[in-house]
Design a protein around this motif. Sequence first.
Motif, mmCIF file in Angstrom:
data_model
loop_
_atom_site.group_PDB
_atom_site.id
_atom_site.type_symbol
_atom_site.label_atom_id
_atom_site.label_comp_id
_atom_site.label_asym_id
_atom_site.label_seq_id
_atom_site.Cartn_x
_atom_site.Cartn_y
_atom_site.Cartn_z
ATOM 1 N N THR A 93 0.994 -1.047 0.062
ATOM 2 C CA THR A 93 0.015 -0.195 -0.322
ATOM 3 C C THR A 93 0.560 1.142 0.636
ATOM 4 O OG1 THR A 93 -1.550 -0.753 1.524
ATOM 5 C CG2 THR A 93 -1.795 1.314 1.547
ATOM 6 N N LEU A 94 0.587 2.472 -0.633
ATOM 7 C CA LEU A 94 0.668 3.514 -0.398
ATOM 8 C C LEU A 94 0.248 4.552 0.351
ATOM 9 C CD1 LEU A 94 1.663 3.737 -4.816
ATOM 10 C CD2 LEU A 94 3.740 2.427 -2.251
ATOM 11 N N PHE A 95 0.511 4.627 1.749
ATOM 12 C CA PHE A 95 0.228 6.059 2.396
ATOM 13 C C PHE A 95 0.930 6.980 1.615
ATOM 14 C CE2 PHE A 95 1.119 1.453 4.209
ATOM 15 C CZ PHE A 95 0.092 1.555 4.879
ATOM 16 N N ALA A 96 -0.277 7.792 2.143
ATOM 17 C CA ALA A 96 -0.495 9.235 2.693
ATOM 18 C C ALA A 96 -0.514 10.130 3.178
ATOM 19 C CB ALA A 96 -0.719 9.267 1.100
ATOM 20 N N LYS A 97 0.028 11.437 3.296
ATOM 21 C CA LYS A 97 -1.055 12.257 4.863
ATOM 22 C C LYS A 97 -2.292 12.546 3.902
ATOM 23 C CE LYS A 97 -0.278 16.987 2.250
ATOM 24 N NZ LYS A 97 -1.951 17.448 3.057
ATOM 25 N N GLY B 151 5.020 3.460 15.654
ATOM 26 C CA GLY B 151 5.181 4.681 14.642
ATOM 27 C C GLY B 151 5.877 4.056 13.624
ATOM 28 N N TYR B 152 6.664 5.082 12.931
ATOM 29 C CA TYR B 152 7.743 5.162 11.857
ATOM 30 C C TYR B 152 8.715 5.470 11.560
ATOM 31 C CZ TYR B 152 3.440 5.091 8.379
ATOM 32 O OH TYR B 152 2.167 4.430 7.672
ATOM 33 N N TYR B 153 9.929 4.846 11.160
ATOM 34 C CA TYR B 153 10.901 4.988 11.732
ATOM 35 C C TYR B 153 12.030 5.765 10.175
ATOM 36 C CZ TYR B 153 10.303 3.897 16.145
ATOM 37 O OH TYR B 153 9.700 3.884 17.425
ATOM 38 N N LEU C 156 -2.631 6.902 13.591
ATOM 39 C CA LEU C 156 -2.057 6.264 12.646
ATOM 40 C C LEU C 156 -2.160 8.240 11.994
ATOM 41 C CD1 LEU C 156 -0.686 4.626 10.144
ATOM 42 C CD2 LEU C 156 -3.414 3.620 10.350
ATOM 43 N N ASP C 157 -2.725 8.503 11.316
ATOM 44 C CA ASP C 157 -3.119 9.877 10.279
ATOM 45 C C ASP C 157 -2.187 10.335 10.593
ATOM 46 O OD1 ASP C 157 -5.079 10.938 9.059
ATOM 47 O OD2 ASP C 157 -4.821 12.372 10.367
#
Length: 231
Positions: free
Chosen positions: A57-61, A174-176, A203-204
């Motif tokens: 999946t391509l995640f976006a803001k 978290g994202y790293y 997540l948002d």
Amino acid sequence: MKKLYTLAFLLINMLVFSQTKALTEDGKDVLLLDNGTWRYVNITDSLALQTIKTNPTLFAKSKASTFQIKSKKLDIGLYLNTKIWRISTQTKSPFTEYVFNDVHDENAVGAFMMTEKVQIPTLKNLKDIILTGVQNKVDYFRLKESEYRTVNGLNVIYIRYIANIKGLDFEYAGYYYIDNSGYCGVVGFSTQQNFESNFPVILDLLNGLSPAKRQVVTEVIEYSSPPPPMK
């Protein structure tokens, strides 16, 4: 009651208080809780620690995340919804640039953005460093999942785990991210029993991680004109 993010900093800075631990007959560490029950200190199996999935999946803001803050150390930024998150730069860690709290209840959910100018070869190495540091200091640890993701064009690793701090179970997601200058982590958390209800806003926030030119910090020096010469 201490603010929720203060307890998170205790974990990040490894300033946690140990509870009573014991060793079973088969050599496994267990944590003895105040209510007379016990649990294994680490119930994450080795396969979960070593295996990292790849999420296609391509995640976006989010469209509601319109305000961007920028790091002073790395070329990285974060978009967020200021109707949900309050921003603070007053932190208790030299590696934490920003702290975020729920604008309605600062003890409900928290988050932070940390950066450090140290080169790390791969995201897998970063995962090992993060989790080893946590496991060595907390009383209880469980890795729930980890996977590679693409977020706003950035390659990151997503890590979600549970840790016990002084009898309280907290859950973290978290994202790293790494580049040639260092690494960045954006982490959201709450008490473990309330994490699922808070997960959508966490997540948002994480999905706001995005490329950005670092802030240019300039030193302002004020000069005053010398007095006129005396006659």
